[in-house]
Motif scaffolding. Structure first.
Motif, PDB file in Angstrom:
ATOM      1  N   ASP A 182       0.775  -0.871   0.347  1.00  0.00           N
ATOM      2  CA  ASP A 182      -0.330   0.495  -0.036  1.00  0.00           C
ATOM      3  C   ASP A 182       1.284   1.133   0.114  1.00  0.00           C
ATOM      4  O   ASP A 182       0.009   2.576   0.280  1.00  0.00           O
ATOM      5  CB  ASP A 182      -0.852   0.321   1.201  1.00  0.00           C
ATOM      6  CG  ASP A 182      -2.041  -1.110   1.225  1.00  0.00           C
ATOM      7  OD1 ASP A 182      -2.454  -1.383  -0.497  1.00  0.00           O
ATOM      8  OD2 ASP A 182      -2.654  -1.554   1.948  1.00  0.00           O
ATOM      9  N   GLY A 183       2.126   1.138   0.029  1.00  0.00           N
ATOM     10  CA  GLY A 183       3.001   2.265  -0.335  1.00  0.00           C
ATOM     11  C   GLY A 183       3.423   2.951  -1.470  1.00  0.00           C
ATOM     12  O   GLY A 183       2.759   3.048  -2.271  1.00  0.00           O
ATOM     13  N   ILE A 184       4.446   2.974  -1.599  1.00  0.00           N
ATOM     14  CA  ILE A 184       5.593   3.389  -2.991  1.00  0.00           C
ATOM     15  C   ILE A 184       5.269   2.859  -3.714  1.00  0.00           C
ATOM     16  O   ILE A 184       4.376   3.598  -4.895  1.00  0.00           O
ATOM     17  CB  ILE A 184       7.154   4.165  -2.574  1.00  0.00           C
ATOM     18  CG1 ILE A 184       6.768   5.231  -1.926  1.00  0.00           C
ATOM     19  CG2 ILE A 184       7.301   4.170  -4.094  1.00  0.00           C
ATOM     20  CD1 ILE A 184       6.918   6.192  -2.028  1.00  0.00           C
ATOM     21  N   ALA A 189       6.296   3.132  -8.964  1.00  0.00           N
ATOM     22  CA  ALA A 189       7.808   2.730  -9.289  1.00  0.00           C
ATOM     23  C   ALA A 189       8.312   1.296  -8.775  1.00  0.00           C
ATOM     24  O   ALA A 189       7.894  -0.061  -8.551  1.00  0.00           O
ATOM     25  CB  ALA A 189       8.407   3.451  -7.458  1.00  0.00           C
ATOM     26  N   THR A 190       8.784   1.006  -9.483  1.00  0.00           N
ATOM     27  CA  THR A 190       9.502   0.041  -9.647  1.00  0.00           C
ATOM     28  C   THR A 190      10.676  -0.605  -8.531  1.00  0.00           C
ATOM     29  O   THR A 190      11.019  -1.743  -7.855  1.00  0.00           O
ATOM     30  CB  THR A 190      10.686  -0.475 -10.795  1.00  0.00           C
ATOM     31  OG1 THR A 190       9.524  -0.587 -12.235  1.00  0.00           O
ATOM     32  CG2 THR A 190      10.766  -1.911 -10.990  1.00  0.00           C
ATOM     33  N   SER A 191      11.637   0.646  -8.216  1.00  0.00           N
ATOM     34  CA  SER A 191      11.964   0.598  -6.914  1.00  0.00           C
ATOM     35  C   SER A 191      12.811   1.618  -6.279  1.00  0.00           C
ATOM     36  O   SER A 191      11.786   2.130  -6.335  1.00  0.00           O
ATOM     37  CB  SER A 191      13.899  -0.266  -7.980  1.00  0.00           C
ATOM     38  OG  SER A 191      15.004  -0.887  -7.234  1.00  0.00           O
ATOM     39  N   THR A 263      13.257   3.621 -16.639  1.00  0.00           N
ATOM     40  CA  THR A 263      12.574   4.469 -17.543  1.00  0.00           C
ATOM     41  C   THR A 263      13.004   5.943 -17.666  1.00  0.00           C
ATOM     42  O   THR A 263      12.793   7.456 -18.348  1.00  0.00           O
ATOM     43  CB  THR A 263      11.711   3.908 -18.161  1.00  0.00           C
ATOM     44  OG1 THR A 263      10.128   4.242 -17.783  1.00  0.00           O
ATOM     45  CG2 THR A 263      11.570   2.973 -19.593  1.00  0.00           C
ATOM     46  N   SER A 264      12.727   6.374 -16.390  1.00  0.00           N
ATOM     47  CA  SER A 264      13.085   7.684 -16.032  1.00  0.00           C
ATOM     48  C   SER A 264      12.670   7.006 -13.870  1.00  0.00           C
ATOM     49  O   SER A 264      12.778   5.904 -13.438  1.00  0.00           O
ATOM     50  CB  SER A 264      11.409   8.073 -15.563  1.00  0.00           C
ATOM     51  OG  SER A 264       9.948   7.717 -14.851  1.00  0.00           O
ATOM     52  N   TYR A 284      11.222   3.930 -12.097  1.00  0.00           N
ATOM     53  CA  TYR A 284      10.231   3.368 -12.717  1.00  0.00           C
ATOM     54  C   TYR A 284      10.726   3.355 -14.485  1.00  0.00           C
ATOM     55  O   TYR A 284      11.300   3.109 -14.766  1.00  0.00           O
ATOM     56  CB  TYR A 284       9.148   4.691 -13.237  1.00  0.00           C
ATOM     57  CG  TYR A 284       8.920   5.142 -12.017  1.00  0.00           C
ATOM     58  CD1 TYR A 284       7.343   5.037 -11.700  1.00  0.00           C
ATOM     59  CD2 TYR A 284       9.478   6.276 -11.363  1.00  0.00           C
ATOM     60  CE1 TYR A 284       7.491   5.861 -10.886  1.00  0.00           C
ATOM     61  CE2 TYR A 284       8.917   7.372 -10.593  1.00  0.00           C
ATOM     62  CZ  TYR A 284       8.084   6.717  -9.650  1.00  0.00           C
ATOM     63  OH  TYR A 284       7.686   7.227  -8.974  1.00  0.00           O
ATOM     64  N   ASN A 285      10.139   2.181 -14.593  1.00  0.00           N
ATOM     65  CA  ASN A 285       9.986   1.314 -15.983  1.00  0.00           C
ATOM     66  C   ASN A 285       9.138   1.505 -17.251  1.00  0.00           C
ATOM     67  O   ASN A 285       9.016   0.473 -17.972  1.00  0.00           O
ATOM     68  CB  ASN A 285      10.518  -0.158 -15.708  1.00  0.00           C
ATOM     69  CG  ASN A 285      10.194  -0.957 -15.148  1.00  0.00           C
ATOM     70  OD1 ASN A 285       8.832  -0.792 -15.105  1.00  0.00           O
ATOM     71  ND2 ASN A 285       9.874  -2.472 -14.203  1.00  0.00           N
TER      72      ASN A 285
END
Length: 554
Positions: A182-184, A189-191, A263-264, A284-285
């Motif tokens: 339930d967080g980030i 976000a991927t990582s 990707t960003s 992010y991917n």
């Protein structure tokens, strides 16, 4: 279908009088489909909708295939056929046509089905219109609704994270909130990576998933060209909008994270009172770039995380100080006593409120005495703070001193009460002092407002020993009641005497007597060895939690 003015097909008797101007004003064409004859009359506006000249339509619906693609035609035929068969009074559908120049156009048709007395359909009267603008507006509204929903989701995620961070007490708690489902991750976000500033360096405290950890980044100097280091130096967020930008800006880091297909990325300084305490990175991917609103949300989230981290770091520092003080006040070691096995345990309280309150005034002590005797002390100073721990330390020392001087148990207790009363404090303390003669098994017990001791027999049975008592230490001196009665109990070989503070017994919402019965049941079914039994009891207290510390002596 042909233009009404040019058509040589006979028009139905109830065809609308002058329909063209009426419907054309609404950008609608009309049609009248004679199902028995297989012909469909269309007005001039309907021709325009289909982009057909009068001579291009012969009145048969099949002629429309020049403008209606096969896939759309099959869907429309299926819909109309079903309506004719199932007794429907009308039908409606959106479908695409292709204009003369190849441009696609969304079209809408609505047909009213007429049936005879047997229910057989014989005629369909309806309209056809250009729906391109309508669907474009619907699409715009849908897109806006999608944007609104995305904005709402981002707001909800921030609210959920902020609410969860309010309960985070340690740095690891903060990390767990951010890495939770339930967080980030709900922000896409991927990582996640996070580091704290320590002594001019950044120490990595979170890097997930595991594959995102880059060797050599556990501790780095602030001047290293890494994105987290840069945002700490600049005190400004840094948004990387493409993999090309990432690779160009950070050639040392990029080769190590190419497998993540980033990707960003968004790197945020964690700032408290204009001072950076760390930095966080979201990778992010599945996206490139960030809207202004997304940047604002992430910056606000970074501020909330920074505040939570600051509280957690302050709490951990206070907790370490409190635990250090508590341990300094308790005996460093328990002396061995011939003829007895001794076990002691202490568990700090687990508060969900104020920082630095995971400390109390509970203590234990063991005092070897001449003639094969031993004094056992268990006590609890009122309060849960460093002052309670300080008072506890002084009381422990004077109790041990009075016992070592050879005073009787009653005198030891009364003098300790007078000592506490004379201290510059408003705290009182409960205490139980048991002096045992191990050669005879006789135990003299003095109780100052404390809970009774328990005895377990070799067969495992456990009983509570009710002993007379006086007021808590400090209060008895204040109210002139320094006389403490002495109770005598006898221990047989193999008996276990258990002294504890009320943190081991009290349970939220439960009566103290019920807690005592629960403790007796645990002792009855517990292991024979005093160390193993002490471990089990303190483990149960740890699992249960609670806002009181626990001291235990067996």
């Amino acid at each position: 279908m042909v233009d009404r003015g040019a058509s040589e097909l006979p028009l139905p008797d109830d065809w609308l009088a002058h329909p063209d101007p009426v419907l054309a004003l609404n950008l609608m064409g009309s049609f009248d489909w004679d199902l028995d004859a297989g012909v469909m009359h269309m007005d001039a506006t309907a021709h325009e909708v289909f982009d057909l000249r009068p001579d291009e339509y012969d009145g048969h619906p099949e002629s429309l295939t020049v403008r209606v693609p096969p896939v759309e035609g099959r869907k429309l035929d299926t819909l109309v056929s079903q309506a004719l068969k199932d007794g429907s009074e009308n039908y409606g559908a959106y479908f695409r046509i292709r204009l003369r120049d190849g441009t696609p156009r969304w079209t809408h048709t609505q047909g009213y089905i007429r049936r005879d007395e047997t229910g057989r359909p014989y005629r369909v009267i309806g309209i056809v219109r250009d729906a391109t603008r309508e669907l474009r507006e619907i699409g715009a509204r849908t897109e806006q609704a999608t944007l609104d929903e995305a904005r709402r989701r981002r707001t909800d995620v921030v609210q959920v994270i902020t609410a969860a961070l309010a309960h985070a007490r340690t740095v690891q708690d903060v990390i767990d909130v951010l890495e939770d489902t339930d967080g980030i991750t709900h922000l896409g976000a991927t990582s996640l990576v996070m580091g704290l500033v320590e002594a001019g360096r950044i120490r990595m405290i979170a890097a997930g998933p595991r594959a995102s950890y880059v060797p050599g980044t556990r501790i780095t100097r602030l001047d290293v060209k890494y994105p987290m280091n840069e945002v700490v130096r600049s005190l400004a967020p840094h948004f990387i909008e493409s993999p090309e930008e990432f690779a160009e800006s950070y050639p040392l880091l990029w080769p190590h994270i190419t497998d993540l297909q980033i990707t960003s990325a968004a790197y945020l300084p964690l700032i408290v009172q204009a001072r950076p305490i760390g930095a966080m990175g979201l990778l992010y991917n599945d996206r490139r770039g960030f809207t202004g609103e997304e940047r604002d949300v992430l910056v606000a989230l970074g501020s909330s995380i920074a505040q939570s981290l600051q509280r957690a770091m302050f709490y951990e520092g206070e907790k370490d100080l409190a635990e250090g003080l508590q341990q300094a006040m308790l005996p460093r070691s328990i002396p061995s006593v011939p003829g007895a096995d001794i076990a002691v345990r202490y568990r700090a309280a687990s508060f969900g409120g104020s920082l630095g309150r995971d400390i109390g005034g509970d203590w234990y002590d063991l005092v070897p005495l001449p003639g094969g005797r031993v004094g056992a002390v268990i006590g609890d100073v009122q309060g849960h703070d460093t002052h309670a721990a300080a008072v506890m330390g002084q009381l422990r020392i004077v109790l041990k001193a009075y016992a070592t001087e050879g005073h009787t148990p009653a005198t030891v207790m009364s003098r300790a009460s007078a000592f506490l009363h004379e201290l510059d404090t408003d705290r009182f303390a409960t205490c139980l002092y048991a002096e045992a003669d191990l050669s005879t098994g006789v135990v003299q017990v003095v109780r100052a407002g404390h809970i009774d001791p328990l005895i377990r027999a070799p067969d495992g049975s456990c009983r509570r020993v009710t002993v007379d008592g006086g007021l808590p230490l400090g209060l008895s001196a204040e109210f002139g009641g320094l006389e403490y009665p002495v109770s005598t109990i006898e221990l047989d070989p193999g008996d276990t005497l258990l002294l504890c503070t009320d943190g081991l017994i009290e349970q939220p919402g439960a009566d103290l007597d019920d807690g005592m019965l629960t403790l007796q049941a645990l002792i009855t079914t517990g292991p024979d060895d005093v160390d193993d039994l002490a471990d089990r009891l303190i483990d149960v207290a740890e699992e249960r939690g609670g806002d009181d510390d626990v001291a235990l002596l067996l």
